[in-house]
Design an enzyme around this catalytic site. Structure first.
Site, PDB file in Angstrom:
ATOM      1  N   GLY A  37      -2.367   2.193   9.384  1.00 14.50           N
ATOM      2  CA  GLY A  37      -1.920   2.153  10.771  1.00 14.50           C
ATOM      3  C   GLY A  37      -2.971   1.769  11.797  1.00 14.50           C
ATOM      4  O   GLY A  37      -2.768   1.947  12.997  1.00 14.50           O
ATOM      5  N   HIS A  77      -7.641   0.320  -5.269  1.00 17.53           N
ATOM      6  CA  HIS A  77      -8.641  -0.013  -4.240  1.00 17.53           C
ATOM      7  C   HIS A  77      -9.503   1.228  -4.089  1.00 17.53           C
ATOM      8  O   HIS A  77      -9.111   2.204  -3.450  1.00 17.53           O
ATOM      9  CB  HIS A  77      -7.917  -0.384  -2.926  1.00 17.53           C
ATOM     10  CG  HIS A  77      -8.849  -0.624  -1.784  1.00 17.53           C
ATOM     11  ND1 HIS A  77      -8.412  -0.694  -0.477  1.00 17.53           N
ATOM     12  CD2 HIS A  77     -10.196  -0.809  -1.735  1.00 17.53           C
ATOM     13  CE1 HIS A  77      -9.452  -0.906   0.318  1.00 17.53           C
ATOM     14  NE2 HIS A  77     -10.535  -0.967  -0.410  1.00 17.53           N
ATOM     15  N   ASP A 100      -6.761  -6.734   3.799  1.00 21.40           N
ATOM     16  CA  ASP A 100      -6.215  -5.371   3.818  1.00 21.40           C
ATOM     17  C   ASP A 100      -6.541  -4.709   5.147  1.00 21.40           C
ATOM     18  O   ASP A 100      -7.712  -4.587   5.515  1.00 21.40           O
ATOM     19  CB  ASP A 100      -6.849  -4.577   2.664  1.00 21.40           C
ATOM     20  CG  ASP A 100      -6.282  -3.172   2.503  1.00 21.40           C
ATOM     21  OD1 ASP A 100      -5.341  -2.816   3.241  1.00 21.40           O
ATOM     22  OD2 ASP A 100      -6.793  -2.445   1.626  1.00 21.40           O
ATOM     23  N   GLY A 152     -10.100   3.771   5.328  1.00 16.94           N
ATOM     24  CA  GLY A 152      -9.935   5.225   5.476  1.00 16.94           C
ATOM     25  C   GLY A 152      -8.535   5.640   5.885  1.00 16.94           C
ATOM     26  O   GLY A 152      -8.075   6.714   5.496  1.00 16.94           O
ATOM     27  N   MET A 156     -11.753  -6.605   4.127  1.00 12.02           N
ATOM     28  CA  MET A 156     -11.128  -5.540   4.922  1.00 12.02           C
ATOM     29  C   MET A 156     -10.978  -6.010   6.369  1.00 12.02           C
ATOM     30  O   MET A 156     -11.942  -6.464   6.993  1.00 12.02           O
ATOM     31  CB  MET A 156     -11.985  -4.267   4.888  1.00 12.02           C
ATOM     32  CG  MET A 156     -12.045  -3.567   3.542  1.00 12.02           C
ATOM     33  SD  MET A 156     -10.448  -3.073   2.873  1.00 12.02           S
ATOM     34  CE  MET A 156      -9.852  -1.909   4.111  1.00 12.02           C
ATOM     35  N   MET A 207     -12.073   3.356  -2.680  1.00 11.38           N
ATOM     36  CA  MET A 207     -12.926   3.646  -1.516  1.00 11.38           C
ATOM     37  C   MET A 207     -13.677   4.938  -1.830  1.00 11.38           C
ATOM     38  O   MET A 207     -13.459   5.991  -1.226  1.00 11.38           O
ATOM     39  CB  MET A 207     -12.060   3.761  -0.259  1.00 11.38           C
ATOM     40  CG  MET A 207     -11.524   2.413   0.195  1.00 11.38           C
ATOM     41  SD  MET A 207     -10.115   2.533   1.296  1.00 11.38           S
ATOM     42  CE  MET A 207      -8.788   2.690   0.105  1.00 11.38           C
ATOM     43  N   SER A 239       0.850  -1.192   0.000  1.00 17.16           N
ATOM     44  CA  SER A 239       0.000   0.000   0.000  1.00 17.16           C
ATOM     45  C   SER A 239       0.889   1.246   0.000  1.00 17.16           C
ATOM     46  O   SER A 239       1.761   1.395   0.841  1.00 17.16           O
ATOM     47  CB  SER A 239      -0.893   0.008   1.255  1.00 17.16           C
ATOM     48  OG  SER A 239      -1.434   1.303   1.433  1.00 17.16           O
ATOM     49  N   HIS A 284      -0.414  -1.329  -4.469  1.00 16.35           N
ATOM     50  CA  HIS A 284      -1.814  -1.134  -4.027  1.00 16.35           C
ATOM     51  C   HIS A 284      -2.054   0.357  -3.813  1.00 16.35           C
ATOM     52  O   HIS A 284      -1.435   0.983  -2.954  1.00 16.35           O
ATOM     53  CB  HIS A 284      -2.014  -1.923  -2.725  1.00 16.35           C
ATOM     54  CG  HIS A 284      -3.382  -1.859  -2.142  1.00 16.35           C
ATOM     55  ND1 HIS A 284      -4.372  -2.773  -2.425  1.00 16.35           N
ATOM     56  CD2 HIS A 284      -3.934  -0.999  -1.250  1.00 16.35           C
ATOM     57  CE1 HIS A 284      -5.462  -2.490  -1.742  1.00 16.35           C
ATOM     58  NE2 HIS A 284      -5.233  -1.404  -1.016  1.00 16.35           N
ATOM     59  N   MET A 330      -9.343   7.370  -2.152  1.00 16.67           N
ATOM     60  CA  MET A 330     -10.405   7.780  -1.210  1.00 16.67           C
ATOM     61  C   MET A 330     -10.986   9.122  -1.646  1.00 16.67           C
ATOM     62  O   MET A 330     -10.256  10.009  -2.095  1.00 16.67           O
ATOM     63  CB  MET A 330      -9.820   7.917   0.196  1.00 16.67           C
ATOM     64  CG  MET A 330      -9.084   6.674   0.671  1.00 16.67           C
ATOM     65  SD  MET A 330      -8.590   6.805   2.377  1.00 16.67           S
ATOM     66  CE  MET A 330      -7.533   5.354   2.531  1.00 16.67           C
ATOM     67  N   ASP A 376      -4.535   3.229  -2.684  1.00 14.69           N
ATOM     68  CA  ASP A 376      -5.731   3.478  -1.876  1.00 14.69           C
ATOM     69  C   ASP A 376      -6.361   4.798  -2.302  1.00 14.69           C
ATOM     70  O   ASP A 376      -5.860   5.875  -1.974  1.00 14.69           O
ATOM     71  CB  ASP A 376      -5.352   3.502  -0.386  1.00 14.69           C
ATOM     72  CG  ASP A 376      -5.043   2.109   0.126  1.00 14.69           C
ATOM     73  OD1 ASP A 376      -5.920   1.229   0.009  1.00 14.69           O
ATOM     74  OD2 ASP A 376      -3.908   1.885   0.605  1.00 14.69           O
TER      75      ASP A 376
HETATM   76  C1  DX5 Z   1      -7.183   1.351   4.516  1.00 14.04           C
HETATM   77  C2  DX5 Z   1      -6.439   0.939   3.284  1.00 14.04           C
HETATM   78  C3  DX5 Z   1      -5.290   0.029   3.519  1.00 14.04           C
HETATM   79  C4  DX5 Z   1      -4.280   0.549   4.488  1.00 14.04           C
HETATM   80  C5  DX5 Z   1      -3.180  -0.409   4.728  1.00 14.04           C
HETATM   81  O1  DX5 Z   1      -8.300   2.072   4.150  1.00 14.04           O
HETATM   82  O2  DX5 Z   1      -7.310   0.286   2.392  1.00 14.04           O
HETATM   83  O3  DX5 Z   1      -4.707  -0.339   2.282  1.00 14.04           O
HETATM   84  O4  DX5 Z   1      -3.763   1.763   4.095  1.00 14.04           O
HETATM   85  O5  DX5 Z   1      -2.357   0.134   5.682  1.00 14.04           O
HETATM   86  P1  DX5 Z   1      -1.952  -0.672   6.991  1.00 14.04           P
HETATM   87  O6  DX5 Z   1      -1.244  -1.898   6.546  1.00 14.04           O
HETATM   88  O7  DX5 Z   1      -1.104   0.295   7.731  1.00 14.04           O
HETATM   89  O8  DX5 Z   1      -3.226  -1.003   7.731  1.00 14.04           O
HETATM   90 ZN    ZN Z   2      -6.370  -0.650   0.607  1.00 14.24          ZN
END
Ligand code: DX5
Ligand code: ZN
Length: 226
Positions: free
Chosen positions: A149, A70, A179, A146, A141, A72, A12, A37, A41, A39
């Protein structure tokens, strides 16, 4: 379960240094990640805003790895082609965000990308049942989407097991991906439940011996499969 599928680490980019995104993509390929990956949003479906297709397109030339988006975002069908044009071979939409999930997954395939369906922690695995024939990937998930960490939700392992059984029955290669909160401390039970593709963010970028060591350790926790 999907015993013949290899273990894959999808890095990610959310935890990377956004000021050096191109270098970060190069670094994760050198470190042995299997996929990038992204993310995405929109500040509506999830309470955070990240990157758009132009940013992904700019990074495309930095790596030969597969790119997965991905999404979101609400109503992801509005701009599916943009992610494909940006160089994403995998497009994953949230079941909760699609009015016409069946149609949207079909549109992704028509665009020439691999369709994926993502399930929030509160979403039942049965949501996948009537679209299993349309997907190449199911993303479970293990955090609420969102932010990177967050703490891994071990309660999702039962859902991973149900999805893995569904995928096995489907009789064709469909990736079971997880994820959220994946690290050397959490990857083993997710693997045991049937996941084979693991998205990881903070545990990769913050590993004290670097991304390569993190990937090697994570894969060794899954029995050293390549
Ligand atoms: C959360 C994301 C993940 C996330 C992964 O919304 O889809 O891909 O950033 O990060 P870690 O591994 O830190 O949970
Ligand atoms: Zn993700």
């Amino acid at each position: 379960m999907t015993p013949c599928q290899p273990v894959r680490i999808a890095a990610s980019m959310l935890s990377s240094d956004f000021a050096r995104l191109g270098e970060a993509v190069v670094a994760i390929e050198r470190a042995g990640a299997d996929r990038v990956h992204w993310d995405v949003m929109d500040g509506q479906f999830v309470p955070n805003l990240t990157i758009g297709p132009d940013v992904i397109a700019a990074a495309r030339a930095c790596s030969t790895l597969g790119f997965e988006a991905h999404l979101m975002v609400g109503d992801p069908e509005r701009m599916l082609a943009r992610w494909v044009e940006a160089g994403c071979e995998w497009i994953t939409v949230h079941a909760e965000a699609c009015r016409h999930l069946h149609r949207t997954l079909g549109q992704i395939a028509e665009l020439g990308a691999h369709p994926g369906i993502a399930l929030n922690p509160a979403t039942a695995p049965s949501t996948v049942e009537h679209v299993i024939g349309l997907v190449d990937l199911v993303l479970v998930m293990t955090v609420n989407p969102g932010f990177s960490g967050q703490t891994y939700l071990a309660g999702m392992e039962a859902k991973i097991e149900v999805i893995s059984a569904m995928v096995e029955k489907a009789g064709r290669p469909i990736e079971v991906e997880v994820d959220g909160g994946i690290s050397t401390g959490t990857i083993r039970p997710a693997f045991a439940a049937g996941a084979r593709t693991f998205v990881s963010g903070s545990a990769l970028w913050q590993h004290e011996r670097g991304i390569g060591a993190a990937i090697t350790e994570m894969k060794s926790m899954c029995g050293g499969e390549e």
